[in-house]
Scaffold this motif. Structure first.
Motif, PDB file in Angstrom:
ATOM      1  N   VAL A 191       0.879  -1.173   0.000  1.00 36.38           N
ATOM      2  CA  VAL A 191       0.000   0.000   0.000  1.00 36.38           C
ATOM      3  C   VAL A 191       0.910   1.215   0.000  1.00 36.38           C
ATOM      4  N   PRO A 192       1.054   1.886  -1.144  1.00 40.78           N
ATOM      5  CA  PRO A 192       1.959   3.042  -1.211  1.00 40.78           C
ATOM      6  C   PRO A 192       1.588   4.133  -0.210  1.00 40.78           C
ATOM      7  N   ASP A 193       2.594   4.881   0.231  1.00 42.36           N
ATOM      8  CA  ASP A 193       2.393   5.949   1.215  1.00 42.36           C
ATOM      9  C   ASP A 193       1.321   6.928   0.755  1.00 42.36           C
ATOM     10  N   LYS A 194       1.335   7.232  -0.544  1.00 42.80           N
ATOM     11  CA  LYS A 194       0.374   8.194  -1.083  1.00 42.80           C
ATOM     12  C   LYS A 194      -1.050   7.687  -0.926  1.00 42.80           C
ATOM     13  N   ARG A 195      -1.277   6.406  -1.264  1.00 46.19           N
ATOM     14  CA  ARG A 195      -2.618   5.786  -1.120  1.00 46.19           C
ATOM     15  C   ARG A 195      -3.058   5.841   0.336  1.00 46.19           C
ATOM     16  N   ARG A 196      -2.137   5.506   1.254  1.00 42.63           N
ATOM     17  CA  ARG A 196      -2.452   5.498   2.683  1.00 42.63           C
ATOM     18  C   ARG A 196      -2.836   6.904   3.136  1.00 42.63           C
ATOM     19  N   TRP A 197      -2.096   7.894   2.674  1.00 41.62           N
ATOM     20  CA  TRP A 197      -2.360   9.282   3.030  1.00 41.62           C
ATOM     21  C   TRP A 197      -3.715   9.723   2.492  1.00 41.62           C
ATOM     22  N   ILE A 198      -4.015   9.346   1.258  1.00 47.89           N
ATOM     23  CA  ILE A 198      -5.294   9.717   0.643  1.00 47.89           C
ATOM     24  C   ILE A 198      -6.458   9.162   1.465  1.00 47.89           C
ATOM     25  N   SER A 199      -6.343   7.883   1.876  1.00 49.87           N
ATOM     26  CA  SER A 199      -7.436   7.269   2.634  1.00 49.87           C
ATOM     27  C   SER A 199      -7.561   7.862   4.041  1.00 49.87           C
ATOM     28  N   THR A 200      -6.527   8.547   4.513  1.00 48.90           N
ATOM     29  CA  THR A 200      -6.594   9.211   5.822  1.00 48.90           C
ATOM     30  C   THR A 200      -7.174  10.615   5.680  1.00 48.90           C
ATOM     31  N   ILE A 201      -6.646  11.371   4.720  1.00 47.95           N
ATOM     32  CA  ILE A 201      -6.989  12.799   4.622  1.00 47.95           C
ATOM     33  C   ILE A 201      -8.384  13.071   4.061  1.00 47.95           C
ATOM     34  N   ARG A 202      -8.846  12.250   3.137  1.00 44.87           N
ATOM     35  CA  ARG A 202     -10.147  12.523   2.500  1.00 44.87           C
ATOM     36  C   ARG A 202     -11.310  12.537   3.498  1.00 44.87           C
ATOM     37  N   PRO A 203     -11.417  11.527   4.373  1.00 45.28           N
ATOM     38  CA  PRO A 203     -12.520  11.579   5.345  1.00 45.28           C
ATOM     39  C   PRO A 203     -12.412  12.764   6.302  1.00 45.28           C
ATOM     40  N   ILE A 204     -11.191  13.133   6.677  1.00 43.64           N
ATOM     41  CA  ILE A 204     -10.999  14.268   7.597  1.00 43.64           C
ATOM     42  C   ILE A 204     -11.464  15.562   6.932  1.00 43.64           C
ATOM     43  N   ARG A 205     -11.069  15.751   5.678  1.00 47.37           N
ATOM     44  CA  ARG A 205     -11.474  16.964   4.953  1.00 47.37           C
ATOM     45  C   ARG A 205     -12.986  16.986   4.715  1.00 47.37           C
ATOM     46  N   GLU A 206     -13.544  15.804   4.461  1.00 48.23           N
ATOM     47  CA  GLU A 206     -14.995  15.675   4.284  1.00 48.23           C
ATOM     48  C   GLU A 206     -15.714  16.113   5.558  1.00 48.23           C
ATOM     49  N   GLU A 207     -15.215  15.639   6.684  1.00 45.10           N
ATOM     50  CA  GLU A 207     -15.795  15.971   7.996  1.00 45.10           C
ATOM     51  C   GLU A 207     -15.727  17.481   8.239  1.00 45.10           C
ATOM     52  N   LEU A 208     -14.577  18.077   7.944  1.00 42.89           N
ATOM     53  CA  LEU A 208     -14.407  19.527   8.128  1.00 42.89           C
ATOM     54  C   LEU A 208     -15.409  20.310   7.270  1.00 42.89           C
ATOM     55  N   LYS A 209     -15.558  19.907   6.027  1.00 38.25           N
ATOM     56  CA  LYS A 209     -16.500  20.593   5.121  1.00 38.25           C
ATOM     57  C   LYS A 209     -17.924  20.473   5.639  1.00 38.25           C
ATOM     58  N   GLN A 210     -18.276  19.285   6.135  1.00 39.80           N
ATOM     59  CA  GLN A 210     -19.624  19.038   6.661  1.00 39.80           C
ATOM     60  C   GLN A 210     -19.892  19.910   7.889  1.00 39.80           C
ATOM     61  N   LEU A 211     -18.906  19.962   8.798  1.00 41.67           N
ATOM     62  CA  LEU A 211     -19.056  20.781  10.009  1.00 41.67           C
ATOM     63  C   LEU A 211     -19.207  22.260   9.654  1.00 41.67           C
ATOM     64  N   ARG A 212     -18.450  22.742   8.668  1.00 41.99           N
ATOM     65  CA  ARG A 212     -18.542  24.139   8.238  1.00 41.99           C
ATOM     66  C   ARG A 212     -19.903  24.405   7.592  1.00 41.99           C
ATOM     67  N   ALA A 213     -20.351  23.452   6.746  1.00 37.29           N
ATOM     68  CA  ALA A 213     -21.639  23.614   6.061  1.00 37.29           C
ATOM     69  C   ALA A 213     -22.801  23.622   7.060  1.00 37.29           C
ATOM     70  N   ASP A 214     -22.696  22.833   8.118  1.00 40.65           N
ATOM     71  CA  ASP A 214     -23.749  22.769   9.142  1.00 40.65           C
ATOM     72  C   ASP A 214     -23.667  23.946  10.117  1.00 40.65           C
ATOM     73  N   GLY A 215     -22.620  24.730  10.004  1.00 44.44           N
ATOM     74  CA  GLY A 215     -22.449  25.886  10.878  1.00 44.44           C
ATOM     75  C   GLY A 215     -21.964  25.527  12.269  1.00 44.44           C
ATOM     76  N   LYS A 216     -21.420  24.351  12.436  1.00 46.79           N
ATOM     77  CA  LYS A 216     -20.934  23.922  13.754  1.00 46.79           C
ATOM     78  C   LYS A 216     -19.559  24.506  14.068  1.00 46.79           C
ATOM     79  N   ILE A 217     -18.807  24.875  13.030  1.00 52.56           N
ATOM     80  CA  ILE A 217     -17.517  25.558  13.244  1.00 52.56           C
ATOM     81  C   ILE A 217     -17.457  26.797  12.352  1.00 52.56           C
ATOM     82  N   THR A 218     -16.665  27.768  12.793  1.00 49.09           N
ATOM     83  CA  THR A 218     -16.526  29.010  12.023  1.00 49.09           C
ATOM     84  C   THR A 218     -15.558  28.785  10.862  1.00 49.09           C
ATOM     85  N   PRO A 219     -15.636  29.614   9.823  1.00 51.16           N
ATOM     86  CA  PRO A 219     -14.693  29.482   8.711  1.00 51.16           C
ATOM     87  C   PRO A 219     -13.230  29.606   9.143  1.00 51.16           C
TER      88      PRO A 219
END
Length: 153
Positions: A88-116
């Motif tokens: 499992v290349p480092d890049k693939r591992r990083w992608i599978s880690t970062i994508r859900p985190i960024r998704e979560e951040l976008k969702q929290l911002r869209a729901d207004g739970k965190i400030t920009p």
């Protein structure tokens, strides 16, 4: 009775190996009298001499192993050839880690739970590899007081 010559001739005529030549056990005396190729051809025509079918490769064990691997078995250290990075290349591992985190951040911002501004702060930290997963990110936000709704629950 030595049928070496008859077997050899039959193998050449049948275009197969000597091990695949079958001679009828009841008619061994008749085959022993076959001296010429013509005699052997006659014996083949009458069914006294035949070529055994080719034996194929059994796929049973392979099918079983595939089934086991589909379940996630047989993947221990003894079965591994490449490095962890090759599997499992480092890049693939990083992608599978970062994508859900960024998704979560976008969702929290869209729901207004965190400030920009909080979004930007945590986005940069995520890029720096501070958070392992979504849960880890949320824990950091709650401890820092950036995520209000979660504290009350």
């Amino acid at each position: 009775m030595d049928l070496k010559n008859q077997k050899r001739m039959a193998a050449e005529i049948l275009k197969c190996g000597e091990n695949r030549v079958w001679i009828d056990p009841d008619k061994i005396e008749d085959v022993a009298e076959c001296i010429t190729r013509a005699d052997v051809r006659t014996a083949i025509a009458s069914g006294v001499i035949k070529a055994k079918p080719k034996s194929g490769t059994s796929y049973g064990r392979i099918r079983y192993a595939k089934g086991q691997k589909a379940k996630g078995k047989r993947k221990g250290p003894g079965s591994r050839k490449g490095t962890d990075n090759a599997r499992v290349p480092d890049k693939r591992r990083w992608i599978s880690t970062i994508r859900p985190i960024r998704e979560e951040l976008k969702q929290l911002r869209a729901d207004g739970k965190i400030t920009p501004s909080a979004y930007r702060l945590y986005y940069r930290r995520a890029k720096g590899g501070v958070y392992k997963n979504r849960r880890n990110l949320r824990m950091h936000m709650i401890n820092a007081g950036h995520l209000k709704e979660e504290e009350e629950n």
